[in-house]
Design an enzyme around this catalytic site. Structure first.
Site, PDB file in Angstrom:
ATOM      1  N   CYS A 122      33.800  45.550  29.141  1.00 41.12           N
ATOM      2  CA  CYS A 122      34.566  46.658  28.584  1.00 41.12           C
ATOM      3  C   CYS A 122      34.725  46.554  27.070  1.00 41.12           C
ATOM      4  O   CYS A 122      35.307  47.441  26.441  1.00 41.12           O
ATOM      5  CB  CYS A 122      35.929  46.748  29.262  1.00 41.12           C
ATOM      6  SG  CYS A 122      35.774  46.856  31.050  1.00 41.12           S
ATOM      7  N   HIS A 268      40.617  50.633  25.093  1.00 45.62           N
ATOM      8  CA  HIS A 268      39.853  50.691  26.337  1.00 45.62           C
ATOM      9  C   HIS A 268      40.734  51.298  27.424  1.00 45.62           C
ATOM     10  O   HIS A 268      41.919  50.974  27.542  1.00 45.62           O
ATOM     11  CB  HIS A 268      39.406  49.282  26.729  1.00 45.62           C
ATOM     12  CG  HIS A 268      38.823  49.215  28.098  1.00 45.62           C
ATOM     13  ND1 HIS A 268      37.888  50.104  28.540  1.00 45.62           N
ATOM     14  CD2 HIS A 268      39.075  48.377  29.143  1.00 45.62           C
ATOM     15  CE1 HIS A 268      37.568  49.816  29.796  1.00 45.62           C
ATOM     16  NE2 HIS A 268      38.276  48.775  30.185  1.00 45.62           N
ATOM     17  N   ASN A 299      38.364  54.016  34.688  1.00 45.16           N
ATOM     18  CA  ASN A 299      37.859  52.951  33.814  1.00 45.16           C
ATOM     19  C   ASN A 299      36.331  52.978  33.870  1.00 45.16           C
ATOM     20  O   ASN A 299      35.746  52.663  34.903  1.00 45.16           O
ATOM     21  CB  ASN A 299      38.404  51.604  34.304  1.00 45.16           C
ATOM     22  CG  ASN A 299      37.890  50.429  33.486  1.00 45.16           C
ATOM     23  OD1 ASN A 299      36.970  50.558  32.687  1.00 45.16           O
ATOM     24  ND2 ASN A 299      38.488  49.259  33.695  1.00 45.16           N
TER      25      ASN A 299
HETATM   26  C1  LIG Z   1      44.949  46.736  39.270  1.00 45.61           C
HETATM   27  C2  LIG Z   1      46.361  47.055  38.855  1.00 45.61           C
HETATM   28  C3  LIG Z   1      46.517  48.537  38.606  1.00 45.61           C
HETATM   29  C4  LIG Z   1      47.327  46.677  39.991  1.00 45.61           C
HETATM   30  O1  LIG Z   1      48.653  46.928  39.607  1.00 45.61           O
HETATM   31  P1  LIG Z   1      49.779  45.813  39.773  1.00 45.61           P
HETATM   32  O2  LIG Z   1      51.032  46.422  39.403  1.00 45.61           O
HETATM   33  O3  LIG Z   1      49.328  44.599  38.999  1.00 45.61           O
HETATM   34  O4  LIG Z   1      49.733  45.560  41.316  1.00 45.61           O
HETATM   35  P2  LIG Z   1      49.832  44.176  42.076  1.00 45.61           P
HETATM   36  O5  LIG Z   1      48.458  43.652  42.294  1.00 45.61           O
HETATM   37  O6  LIG Z   1      50.813  43.284  41.388  1.00 45.61           O
HETATM   38  O7  LIG Z   1      50.442  44.628  43.422  1.00 45.61           O
HETATM   39  C5  LIG Z   1      51.790  45.133  43.486  1.00 45.61           C
HETATM   40  C6  LIG Z   1      52.080  45.534  44.905  1.00 45.61           C
HETATM   41  O8  LIG Z   1      51.292  46.696  45.220  1.00 45.61           O
HETATM   42  C7  LIG Z   1      50.470  46.423  46.331  1.00 45.61           C
HETATM   43  N1  LIG Z   1      49.195  47.078  46.123  1.00 45.61           N
HETATM   44  C8  LIG Z   1      48.077  46.585  45.547  1.00 45.61           C
HETATM   45  N2  LIG Z   1      47.123  47.509  45.519  1.00 45.61           N
HETATM   46  C9  LIG Z   1      47.645  48.617  46.060  1.00 45.61           C
HETATM   47  C10 LIG Z   1      47.162  49.915  46.284  1.00 45.61           C
HETATM   48  N3  LIG Z   1      45.912  50.269  45.950  1.00 45.61           N
HETATM   49  N4  LIG Z   1      48.001  50.800  46.847  1.00 45.61           N
HETATM   50  C11 LIG Z   1      49.240  50.488  47.207  1.00 45.61           C
HETATM   51  N5  LIG Z   1      49.753  49.273  47.004  1.00 45.61           N
HETATM   52  C12 LIG Z   1      48.972  48.354  46.433  1.00 45.61           C
HETATM   53  C13 LIG Z   1      50.342  44.942  46.420  1.00 45.61           C
HETATM   54  O9  LIG Z   1      50.059  44.529  47.717  1.00 45.61           O
HETATM   55  C14 LIG Z   1      51.679  44.498  45.952  1.00 45.61           C
HETATM   56  O10 LIG Z   1      52.595  44.610  47.003  1.00 45.61           O
HETATM   57  P3  LIG Z   1      53.781  43.527  47.198  1.00 45.61           P
HETATM   58  O11 LIG Z   1      54.617  43.645  45.970  1.00 45.61           O
HETATM   59  O12 LIG Z   1      54.440  43.977  48.443  1.00 45.61           O
HETATM   60  O13 LIG Z   1      53.085  42.211  47.299  1.00 45.61           O
HETATM   61  C15 LIG Z   1      46.758  46.277  37.597  1.00 45.61           C
HETATM   62  O14 LIG Z   1      46.898  44.918  37.893  1.00 45.61           O
HETATM   63  C16 LIG Z   1      45.765  46.384  36.482  1.00 45.61           C
HETATM   64  O15 LIG Z   1      45.550  47.462  35.942  1.00 45.61           O
HETATM   65  N6  LIG Z   1      45.200  45.253  36.053  1.00 45.61           N
HETATM   66  C17 LIG Z   1      44.348  45.189  34.891  1.00 45.61           C
HETATM   67  C18 LIG Z   1      43.128  45.993  35.085  1.00 45.61           C
HETATM   68  C19 LIG Z   1      42.243  45.786  33.920  1.00 45.61           C
HETATM   69  O16 LIG Z   1      42.632  45.862  32.794  1.00 45.61           O
HETATM   70  N7  LIG Z   1      41.026  45.506  34.185  1.00 45.61           N
HETATM   71  C20 LIG Z   1      40.153  45.271  33.115  1.00 45.61           C
HETATM   72  C21 LIG Z   1      38.843  45.536  33.613  1.00 45.61           C
HETATM   73  S1  LIG Z   1      38.017  46.085  32.291  1.00 45.61           S
END
Ligand SMILES: CC(C)(COP(=O)(O)OP(=O)(O)OC[C@H]1O[C@@H](n2cnc3c(N)ncnc32)[C@H](O)[C@@H]1OP(=O)(O)O)[C@@H](O)C(=O)NCCC(=O)NCCS
Length: 343
Positions: A122, A268, A299
């Site tokens: 990215c 990004h 993304n």
């Molecule tokens: C992927 C992303 C959106 C997830 O959001 P988050 O707030 O970190 O979510 P978490 O993984 O901590 O999960 C939080 C809760 O939601 C749940 N959950 C995860 N994915 C889910 C989904 N698709 N739908 C519903 N619930 C979900 C989890 O099980 C967790 O539940 P719990 O609290 O009961 O354990 C976020 O982590 C993110 O954007 N990360 C960076 C991405 C990035 O920059 N990538 C770079 C690539 S270039």
């Protein structure tokens, strides 16, 4: 020892034109929900994403690149045969060799331009832009085409609720050429390979090829899953929020400006919460236009910054001559930030 004549480039470089291509198929969150236990509300509130584009069979990496690049070339006002180098940043072109850049350079009608692909996740657009600036100033090319392009839908596991909703497809391109004034600031870039495992491919191509069902991940129907991008979402999120705001500030410092001098911020497009957090940490003034293209584009990795730039200019939210801070970050982990004058 023979005296070697030095190459002669332009005093400075600038972005002369930008173009984008978004696949025709728009995919709302409802389609993602067919395969994962989630909700439209969760996806919107945790990532900001409402829709993304998925490429069809004809919308190949090369085809999308040619569309975006054609627009960038037209926007720059130069003829394609004056382009001396084509740099394509992508992680989703499935032919190891030759570089897709050579096909693109040929089909665009460049005059045998140097052409190569780079893999910088990215941060790929910023890496390509930095190379392009170097070539223009050093003199190995008068005009350089930089393309960021991805078909991430091919590398998405639709049954993985941590990533299924994140990725989209598209291409963005810019033409970089000579300038009498600085219009691309110093790049602050780097890599943190100790965190390489936080974003990676589920299975390497050679392991996938072996096809051993006892070792490889299977889908809900028992078939071997095609390799996909997987990530430790929270770890990447924290890194992006804390470390990338610092890098963005360093790029402002390196360019000798403050956030008050900025017109536009184009980070990004990974997660709207990361964008909002960076805006807060950097204390960006109200007048700064912030790209939130993620809402309708998802993304798109290397394509995300030029696509967002193109849209801001097309909608009139940003204008030619504006000062913009761009920052890309992702798999590697790698990053690149710089201040540019918009074309
Ligand atoms: C992927 C992303 C959106 C997830 O959001 P988050 O707030 O970190 O979510 P978490 O993984 O901590 O999960 C939080 C809760 O939601 C749940 N959950 C995860 N994915 C889910 C989904 N698709 N739908 C519903 N619930 C979900 C989890 O099980 C967790 O539940 P719990 O609290 O009961 O354990 C976020 O982590 C993110 O954007 N990360 C960076 C991405 C990035 O920059 N990538 C770079 C690539 S270039």
């Amino acid at each position: 020892m023979a005296k070697i004549r030095p190459s002669k480039g332009a005093p400075y470089a600038r972005i002369l034109g930008v173009g984008g291509y978004r696949p025709t198929r728009v995919v709302p969150n409802e389609v993602i929900l067919e395969k994962i236990d989630s909700s439209d509300e969760w996806i919107r509130s945790r990532s900001g994403i409402e829709t993304r584009h998925w490429a069809g069979p004809e919308e190949t990496v090369a085809a999308m690149s040619i569309e975006a690049a054609g627009k960038a070339i037209a926007d720059s006002g130069i003829d394609a045969d004056r382009i001396g180098a084509v740099v394509v940043s992508t992680v989703s072109h499935f032919s190891q060799t030759p570089a897709v850049a050579t096909e693109i350079a040929h089909k665009l009608g460049t005059d045998k331009a140097a052409a190569f692909d780079i893999s910088a996740g990215c941060a790929g657009f910023g890496y390509g832009l930095t190379l392009a600036k170097g070539m223009v100033v050093e003199g190995s090319a008068e005009y350089v085409l930089v393309i960021g392009v991805e078909r991430l839908s091919d590398l998405t596991d639709l049954e993985d609720r941590a990533t299924a909703f994140l990725f989209g497809d598209g291409a963005g391109a810019v033409v970089v050429g000579p300038s009498q004034e600085p219009a691309i600031g110093p790049t602050v870039w780097g890599s943190e390979g100790d965190k390489a495992g936080t974003i990676k491919q589920t299975v390497t191509w050679d392991r996938f090829h072996v096809g051993d069902v006892s070792e490889l991940p299977l889908d809900s129907e028992g078939n071997i899953k095609f390799p996909a991008i997987t990530q430790e979402g929270q770890a990447v999120f924290r890194w992006a929020v804390f470390e990338m705001a610092k890098v963005a500030q360093q790029a402002l410092d390196a360019a000798g400006i403050t956030s008050d001098d900025l017109d536009v911020f184009i980070p990004h497009q990974a997660n709207v919460r990361i964008i909002d957090s960076m805006v807060k940490t950097l204390k960006l003034p109200e007048h700064v236009t912030v790209a939130r293209d993620i809402r309708t584009t998802g993304n798109t990795s290397a394509a995300s910054i030029p696509l967002a730039m193109e849209r801001l200019l097309a909608t009139g939210e940003a204008k030619s001559g504006d000062t913009a801070l761009v920052i890309g970050f992702g798999a590697g982990l790698v990053y690149a930030a710089t201040v540019v004058t918009l074309p």
